[in-house]
Write a protein that holds these residues in place. Sequence first.
Motif, PDB file in Angstrom:
ATOM      1  N   LYS A  80       0.832  -1.206   0.000  1.00  0.00           N
ATOM      2  CA  LYS A  80       0.000   0.000   0.000  1.00  0.00           C
ATOM      3  C   LYS A  80       0.866   1.255   0.000  1.00  0.00           C
ATOM      4  O   LYS A  80       1.872   1.330   0.715  1.00  0.00           O
ATOM      5  CB  LYS A  80      -0.907   0.032   1.231  1.00  0.00           C
ATOM      6  CG  LYS A  80      -2.105  -0.874   1.121  1.00  0.00           C
ATOM      7  CD  LYS A  80      -2.993  -0.712   2.359  1.00  0.00           C
ATOM      8  CE  LYS A  80      -4.201  -1.639   2.276  1.00  0.00           C
ATOM      9  NZ  LYS A  80      -4.886  -1.711   3.576  1.00  0.00           N
ATOM     10  N   TYR A  81       0.429   2.234  -0.788  1.00  0.00           N
ATOM     11  CA  TYR A  81       1.087   3.543  -0.806  1.00  0.00           C
ATOM     12  C   TYR A  81       0.041   4.645  -0.696  1.00  0.00           C
ATOM     13  O   TYR A  81      -1.136   4.433  -1.005  1.00  0.00           O
ATOM     14  CB  TYR A  81       1.875   3.747  -2.115  1.00  0.00           C
ATOM     15  CG  TYR A  81       3.075   2.844  -2.232  1.00  0.00           C
ATOM     16  CD1 TYR A  81       4.329   3.268  -1.760  1.00  0.00           C
ATOM     17  CD2 TYR A  81       2.956   1.572  -2.819  1.00  0.00           C
ATOM     18  CE1 TYR A  81       5.429   2.424  -1.864  1.00  0.00           C
ATOM     19  CE2 TYR A  81       4.045   0.728  -2.915  1.00  0.00           C
ATOM     20  CZ  TYR A  81       5.289   1.158  -2.435  1.00  0.00           C
ATOM     21  OH  TYR A  81       6.379   0.334  -2.521  1.00  0.00           O
ATOM     22  N   MET A  82       0.495   5.807  -0.307  1.00  0.00           N
ATOM     23  CA  MET A  82      -0.356   7.001  -0.433  1.00  0.00           C
ATOM     24  C   MET A  82       0.561   8.130  -0.880  1.00  0.00           C
ATOM     25  O   MET A  82       1.763   8.107  -0.627  1.00  0.00           O
ATOM     26  CB  MET A  82      -1.103   7.317   0.867  1.00  0.00           C
ATOM     27  CG  MET A  82      -0.274   7.891   1.978  1.00  0.00           C
ATOM     28  SD  MET A  82      -0.263   9.705   1.920  1.00  0.00           S
ATOM     29  CE  MET A  82       0.804  10.070   3.305  1.00  0.00           C
ATOM     30  N   SER A  83      -0.084   9.107  -1.583  1.00  0.00           N
ATOM     31  CA  SER A  83       0.726  10.243  -2.011  1.00  0.00           C
ATOM     32  C   SER A  83       0.022  11.550  -1.671  1.00  0.00           C
ATOM     33  O   SER A  83      -1.205  11.586  -1.506  1.00  0.00           O
ATOM     34  CB  SER A  83       0.966  10.165  -3.526  1.00  0.00           C
ATOM     35  OG  SER A  83      -0.260  10.298  -4.211  1.00  0.00           O
ATOM     36  N   ILE A  84       0.829  12.583  -1.530  1.00  0.00           N
ATOM     37  CA  ILE A  84       0.283  13.910  -1.217  1.00  0.00           C
ATOM     38  C   ILE A  84       0.873  14.927  -2.174  1.00  0.00           C
ATOM     39  O   ILE A  84       1.958  14.735  -2.726  1.00  0.00           O
ATOM     40  CB  ILE A  84       0.573  14.322   0.246  1.00  0.00           C
ATOM     41  CG1 ILE A  84       2.083  14.258   0.554  1.00  0.00           C
ATOM     42  CG2 ILE A  84      -0.188  13.416   1.204  1.00  0.00           C
ATOM     43  CD1 ILE A  84       2.429  14.693   1.967  1.00  0.00           C
ATOM     44  N   LYS A  85       0.114  16.046  -2.316  1.00  0.00           N
ATOM     45  CA  LYS A  85       0.506  17.034  -3.319  1.00  0.00           C
ATOM     46  C   LYS A  85       0.974  18.355  -2.723  1.00  0.00           C
ATOM     47  O   LYS A  85       1.067  19.372  -3.422  1.00  0.00           O
ATOM     48  CB  LYS A  85      -0.678  17.300  -4.260  1.00  0.00           C
ATOM     49  CG  LYS A  85      -1.039  16.099  -5.120  1.00  0.00           C
ATOM     50  CD  LYS A  85      -2.187  16.442  -6.049  1.00  0.00           C
ATOM     51  CE  LYS A  85      -2.437  15.313  -7.040  1.00  0.00           C
ATOM     52  NZ  LYS A  85      -3.636  15.581  -7.856  1.00  0.00           N
ATOM     53  N   ARG A  86       1.148  18.383  -1.396  1.00  0.00           N
ATOM     54  CA  ARG A  86       1.695  19.610  -0.816  1.00  0.00           C
ATOM     55  C   ARG A  86       2.466  19.265   0.460  1.00  0.00           C
ATOM     56  O   ARG A  86       2.236  18.216   1.078  1.00  0.00           O
ATOM     57  CB  ARG A  86       0.603  20.636  -0.544  1.00  0.00           C
ATOM     58  CG  ARG A  86      -0.367  20.284   0.574  1.00  0.00           C
ATOM     59  CD  ARG A  86      -1.194  21.542   0.886  1.00  0.00           C
ATOM     60  NE  ARG A  86      -2.133  21.381   1.981  1.00  0.00           N
ATOM     61  CZ  ARG A  86      -1.816  21.540   3.271  1.00  0.00           C
ATOM     62  NH1 ARG A  86      -0.581  21.793   3.641  1.00  0.00           N
ATOM     63  NH2 ARG A  86      -2.757  21.411   4.192  1.00  0.00           N
ATOM     64  N   PRO A  87       3.382  20.118   0.853  1.00  0.00           N
ATOM     65  CA  PRO A  87       4.157  19.850   2.065  1.00  0.00           C
ATOM     66  C   PRO A  87       3.333  20.122   3.332  1.00  0.00           C
ATOM     67  O   PRO A  87       2.390  20.900   3.297  1.00  0.00           O
ATOM     68  CB  PRO A  87       5.310  20.853   1.967  1.00  0.00           C
ATOM     69  CG  PRO A  87       4.835  21.943   1.069  1.00  0.00           C
ATOM     70  CD  PRO A  87       3.792  21.359   0.172  1.00  0.00           C
TER      71      PRO A  87
END
Lengths: 429, 429
Positions: B130-137
């Motif tokens: 499983k992975y997750m990603s984000i688009k801002r710090p």
Amino acid sequence: MVEKRQPIPVAEAVHRVMDYAFQAKKEHVPLTQAHGRFLAQAIRADHDVPAFDRSPYDGYAIRSVDSKEASSQHPVRFQVVGEIGAGYVFEDVVGDHQAVRIMTGAPIPQGCDAVVMLELTHTFEENHQKYMSIKRPFEAGSNISYRGEDIQKGTVLIEQGQTINPGVMALLATFGYEQVPVYRKAVIGVIATGSELLEPGESLQPGKIRNSNAYMIMAQIERAGAEVKYFGKFSDDLALCIDHVEKALQEVDILITTGGVSVGDYDYLPAIYEAIDAKVLFNKIAMRPGSVTTVAARNGKLLFGLSGNPSACYVGFELFVRPIIRSAYGHSQPHLRREQAILGADFTKPNPFTRFVRARIDYEKGKLVTVPSGFDKSSAVSSLATANAFIVLPGGSRGYEKGMQVDVLLLEDLQGSEWPWDNIEKSYR
Amino acid sequence: MVEKRQPIPVAEAVHRVMDYAFQAKKEHVPLTQAHGRFLAQAIRADHDVPAFDRSPYDGYAIRSVDSKEASSQHPVRFQVVGEIGAGYVFEDVVGDHQAVRIMTGAPIPQGCDAVVMLELTHTFEENHQKYMSIKRPFEAGSNISYRGEDIQKGTVLIEQGQTINPGVMALLATFGYEQVPVYRKAVIGVIATGSELLEPGESLQPGKIRNSNAYMIMAQIERAGAEVKYFGKFSDDLALCIDHVEKALQEVDILITTGGVSVGDYDYLPAIYEAIDAKVLFNKIAMRPGSVTTVAARNGKLLFGLSGNPSACYVGFELFVRPIIRSAYGHSQPHLRREQAILGADFTKPNPFTRFVRARIDYEKGKLVTVPSGFDKSSAVSSLATANAFIVLPGGSRGYEKGMQVDVLLLEDLQGSEWPWDNIEKSYR
């Protein structure tokens, strides 16, 4: 799975809940147990109060006409023909220059139309006969408490749905209510949810917190005038939970769960509602705290899924559960009372949604002033103990400054309001 | 015989009563029964709240440093190495570009210093991982409820003597009070006197009235937080009455009689006080209604002889009995709360003595406004049911006009005041 939730305005949420308003059954309780209950019937005077003309003082009942010539130079004397204590009736008619010694509360004897206070009389005996004399005239009607001057027969004194306070108790006793018609207390079930919960008697453990919401809600239920049925904590097993809710619903008028309704994978509540075929009225409200309040209905009974965060839970109860309890008692003003107050401190948090800030109301030279009662997070527990109001801050603002006028909802008020929600959520106007 | 009575100012009468202030014993009650009682001990936080850094949202716990480069063009991906629900602890240390799925209320895993809300993440799988990603710090500290941010260990949260309301219940549960130290309720005896009295269940008879005072006082005692012991009515026989009082005194902390204390031949009370060797503190007060209130003491116990007139009795209780009850519960503000209000109606009666007008407090645009709640005679019963305050009108005036500022004493307030009597009886200043 994560569910998409559509927030609705607070007023709309309250409307949807109030569609399920119900009336509690009536019962009779002995007068000695009626204090604090809600009247199930208006109190109408079935006799005048006082029920007869009576004396407000200890003194002498006379015919005023006999006193006309009295002066310090020429006192007028009266033959004392009897005496009456409170509770007794003087059976004869009082005649010319006769007087009756009369006690406070005793009925005015026939023929008399005035009472002279004891202090203004001089008493003496002659030939074993008692006399009294006075040094000034008294007008007809002097010192008489007239029949019906306090309450007239037929008057509606208290409407149904009102709280029985000490003054209402006095009325009930006066009008012979040995048994008092009151609304049967609504029974509100409470189930705590959350695997993080310890009971107050358990020691703290890493990652866990003590269950404060259930005990807080019990007191909120009592404050609203209903009866608590605490079902303890949910198990971690969905089938058991469903069974738990089914059984609890048989025993209560309303069921409250607290906790476990955040947007998350572990939340059983939506599954439970589905399993018992409950209709979800809403599951998100445009407010802070308490946005994830869920309310569902099954066979006319409401299930409140209040937040696990103490402040959110507290607010959710007062806005949504309290009015449904109060309206069950025939109360025409079941909602929190709304008033205006001066903000006593800056509140600088930006505010996308309508915010209910736990606050303390105070008076300064006759003006309502309000300040937040402490830490303002949904999870806060410290700010609840001293709160006696919510400051209502409409959404869409960048903050509020000390000295501004704000709306407040009063928590410890017995009067309530009919509908506090008009023009309160400015962003939804 | 008629006794000569010397009226004393209200403040002086209250002082004499408060000389007999006593402290109620302490007891422990289960938390579920603590609502409405008075705390016998301050609540001090024995741990921080929260007790650990925790997540206020459902989402992913990360190391903020790993999010630094995230943007919509270049999302940063994290390996999901585990998940924690509320109540559980993540045992490992989270490393470089790792994330833990975290639920509301769960403790922040070691190594993490930020939480990303679920809505702001994108999740996917690759090779069964499983992975997750984000688009801002995210900055360090984002979305973390820090240990102690609500309550710090050692803080005194609630002083002893405070009423246990729903918010205090939450604190008690949080700090493990399965049993709560409260003051034992003071036991207040009530005896009705007066040959004119019928009980509520009896039919009206000529010259008689129903006993409303005893039931009213029972509710006033309950509202003040004490327990009632009702001894019924006095007999007409003095020796029996003395015996009655002697026995009642054994069973109560305070004994109230109501009625039969007017200045009159039939009044047994002075004889009873003498027979039981009670010291009369005063028997007349410069006030209306309630001027013939008598208070006596015997072996440290107070005997209140309240008027038989309902309004006088009601006022006497709130001014003199209530504070002695509240102070028994360690309350530093045992007296009725005093505030200022605008008089909402003329009050034209001339006023030789300080007058306590039963009144209704209301708010108009954030200002306290008060109007008399009805018929204003000592004997009135109708004006008590809707009263939630007394308007205090100092003696020596010819009347008061609408719009004037007046002092009020609040009847349904939980806060009280330390000493409301300074400069209130203007004629005695």
